[in-house]
Design an enzyme around this catalytic site. Structure first.
Site, PDB file in Angstrom:
ATOM      1  N   LYS A   1      57.467  48.971  41.639  1.00 12.85           N
ATOM      2  CA  LYS A   1      57.702  48.316  43.077  1.00 12.85           C
ATOM      3  C   LYS A   1      59.329  48.485  43.342  1.00 12.85           C
ATOM      4  CE  LYS A   1      54.181  44.567  42.488  1.00 12.85           C
ATOM      5  NZ  LYS A   1      53.432  44.892  41.280  1.00 12.85           N
TER       6      LYS A   1
HETATM    7  C1  LIG Z   1      52.139  45.193  41.182  1.00 10.62           C
HETATM    8  C2  LIG Z   1      51.726  45.700  40.202  1.00 10.62           C
HETATM    9  C3  LIG Z   1      50.410  46.668  40.061  1.00 10.62           C
HETATM   10  C4  LIG Z   1      49.367  46.585  41.078  1.00 10.62           C
HETATM   11  O1  LIG Z   1      49.683  47.283  42.150  1.00 10.62           O
HETATM   12  P1  LIG Z   1      49.046  47.222  43.429  1.00 10.62           P
HETATM   13  O2  LIG Z   1      49.765  48.150  44.704  1.00 10.62           O
HETATM   14  O3  LIG Z   1      49.246  45.660  43.733  1.00 10.62           O
HETATM   15  O4  LIG Z   1      47.692  47.547  43.328  1.00 10.62           O
HETATM   16  C5  LIG Z   1      50.334  47.259  38.694  1.00 10.62           C
HETATM   17  N1  LIG Z   1      50.812  47.308  37.836  1.00 10.62           N
HETATM   18  C6  LIG Z   1      52.080  46.582  37.872  1.00 10.62           C
HETATM   19  C7  LIG Z   1      53.149  46.507  36.392  1.00 10.62           C
HETATM   20  C8  LIG Z   1      52.501  45.893  39.034  1.00 10.62           C
HETATM   21  O5  LIG Z   1      53.696  45.207  38.872  1.00 10.62           O
END
Ligand SMILES: *Cc1c(COP(=O)(O)O)cnc(C)c1O
Length: 432
Positions: free
Chosen positions: A107
């Site tokens: 993210k």
């Molecule tokens: C947010 C997150 C996901 C999921 O991602 P999306 O784009 O919401 O499908 C998967 N793994 C981790 C570690 C995350 O923080």
């Protein structure tokens, strides 16, 4: 570039307005009016481009002339300043590590890109913009870090007291500067409810916006790492398949978007935990969102994935063409832990629970497609889920430098109990 609301009940907007609004006024998601292929030459020579140059070619059509070239290049520089290595797990499965950023979560890419775009759009505005986010862990840390020190923007992170891990709490509460953390005596759902209420409350005197994953400036830059991965493996001349651990389906949706830009990927897999709304839909054609269930891959505990509507749009809502390019599989916690053990035993690799779910999806797909190169995404460093990892595997995780540094800093947060407390805080003269 113009963006339309998927419900088509709000006016089309510019990139800037779509970023600032987050959600369209009709409560639907924004989607780009057109998507064009990149040139054949670009793909043939992709290994001659730096990651930053690749990102620039990928994103420029979605921004048009709304950000000057040199500013956009700086924004990309501030987003992609770490590595995205591909590590082989066996002959036909590899992992793309997306956790080398400041908070060790994928993210970080979307959050930094969005923060820098908003910072640019708000730079000549005397009214500070306040970004208000509720978090159950990973999102808040990445958003806070992405916005740290961005002029003209203040960030308020709301998290449920005692319900995020110690590392996650430190990532939220030790930054200072323009970031404030508030802990609520309640659940994550209560936090989210309060944030929603604040957006609709006209007694709140400051201008507030959100930074959640439906925002196009967090969603679109996630395409970068699929191109960066392709650059590393295309000379192997194998069919490339991505398995993406999915919760809100923003990341997998960005993956599928890359196909619309011409990236030669054979197939996309959304790998989920038992929150299996999408795998069920693909299996029986009924889309039936449910309340989320708690799992060990908790960043994917989403029963009603917000971004799936964008994936449907990419296929003109046609389930059969969707299924040709896209599969979705769901796995239990028990299967996930076994996968973590197997990956560690056979390949000496430490996978976090989310990556392990991605591995399982890759493995299942490969049974029928043994010749492809399946790349699963490692979306977080295992240290972020240290309790589960230590409980499942015999090896202890070494603490990386990004995490060590936050242990030396003091945690600062404000405790609140009610919505009124949040409102008072937001209406106080000075936040910081
Ligand atoms: C947010 C997150 C996901 C999921 O991602 P999306 O784009 O919401 O499908 C998967 N793994 C981790 C570690 C995350 O923080």
């Amino acid at each position: 570039m113009r963006y339309y609301s998927l419900k088509r009940k709000s006016p089309d907007v510019s990139f800037q307005d779509a970023v600032i609004n987050g959600l369209a006024p009709d409560r639907s998601l924004y989607f780009p009016e057109s998507i064009s292929f990149l040139s054949k030459r670009f793909f043939e020579n992709i290994d001659r481009y730096t990651n930053e140059e690749i990102a620039y070619h990928v994103i420029k059509q979605f921004i048009g002339d709304e950000i000057p070239i040199d500013v956009l290049q700086d924004i990309i520089q501030n987003t992609l300043y770490f590595d995205f290595p591909i590590i082989p797990i066996n002959d036909s499965i590899s992992t793309l590590e997306l956790f080398h950023g400041p908070t060790m979560s994928f993210k970080d890419v979307g959050a930094a890109f969005m923060a820098n775009c908003l910072g640019y759009f708000n730079k000549n505005n005397n009214d500070k913009l306040t970004v208000l986010v509720a978090t159950s862990g990973d999102t808040g840390g990445a958003v806070a870090r992405g916005f740290l020190g961005i002029k003209g923007i203040e960030v308020v992170i709301l998290y449920p007291s005692g319900k995020v891990s110690d590392i996650q709490e430190r990532q939220l509460t030790t930054l200072g500067q323009n970031i404030s953390a508030i802990q609520l005596d309640g659940s994550f759902d209560d936090c989210q409810e309060m944030v929603k209420k604040a957006f609709l409350d006209n007694q709140i005197e400051r201008k507030i916006t959100s930074a959640n994953s439906i925002n196009i400036a967090r969603w679109l830059p996630q395409m970068f790492y699929y191109f960066i991965a392709y650059k590393q493996v295309y000379k192997q001349k194998k069919d490339i398949v991505f398995s993406v651990p999915s919760g809100n389906f923003g990341n997998i949706c960005a993956a599928i978007m890359t196909k619309k830009l011409g990236l030669p990927i054979k197939h996309f897999i959304a790998s989920t935990n038992i929150n299996d709304t999408v795998p069920n839909y693909l299996a029986n054609g009924v889309y039936d969102p449910k309340p989320s269930k708690v799992t060990i891959s908790n960043a994917m505990d989403v029963g009603k994935p917000s971004n799936f509507i964008r994936i449907q749009q990419l296929f003109n809502n046609d389930l059969s063409s969707l299924k040709k390019l896209f599969s979705a599989y769901s796995f239990t916690d028990k299967e996930t832990k076994n996968a973590m053990r197997r990956i560690h035993k056979n390949s000496k690799y430490l996978a976090d629970p989310h990556g392990a779910v991605g591995y399982l999806g890759a493995k299942l797909f490969q049974k029928k497609n043994p010749k492809s190169l399946c790349i699963f995404l490692e979306t977080a460093h295992p240290v972020k889920f240290i309790d589960i990892v230590n409980e499942t595997l015999s090896e202890r995780i070494a603490i990386p430098k990004q995490i060590k540094s936050i242990f030396r800093k003091e945690k600062k947060s404000i405790k609140i109990k009610t919505y009124q407390d949040l409102k008072c805080f937001l209406n106080s003269e000075r936040l910081f």
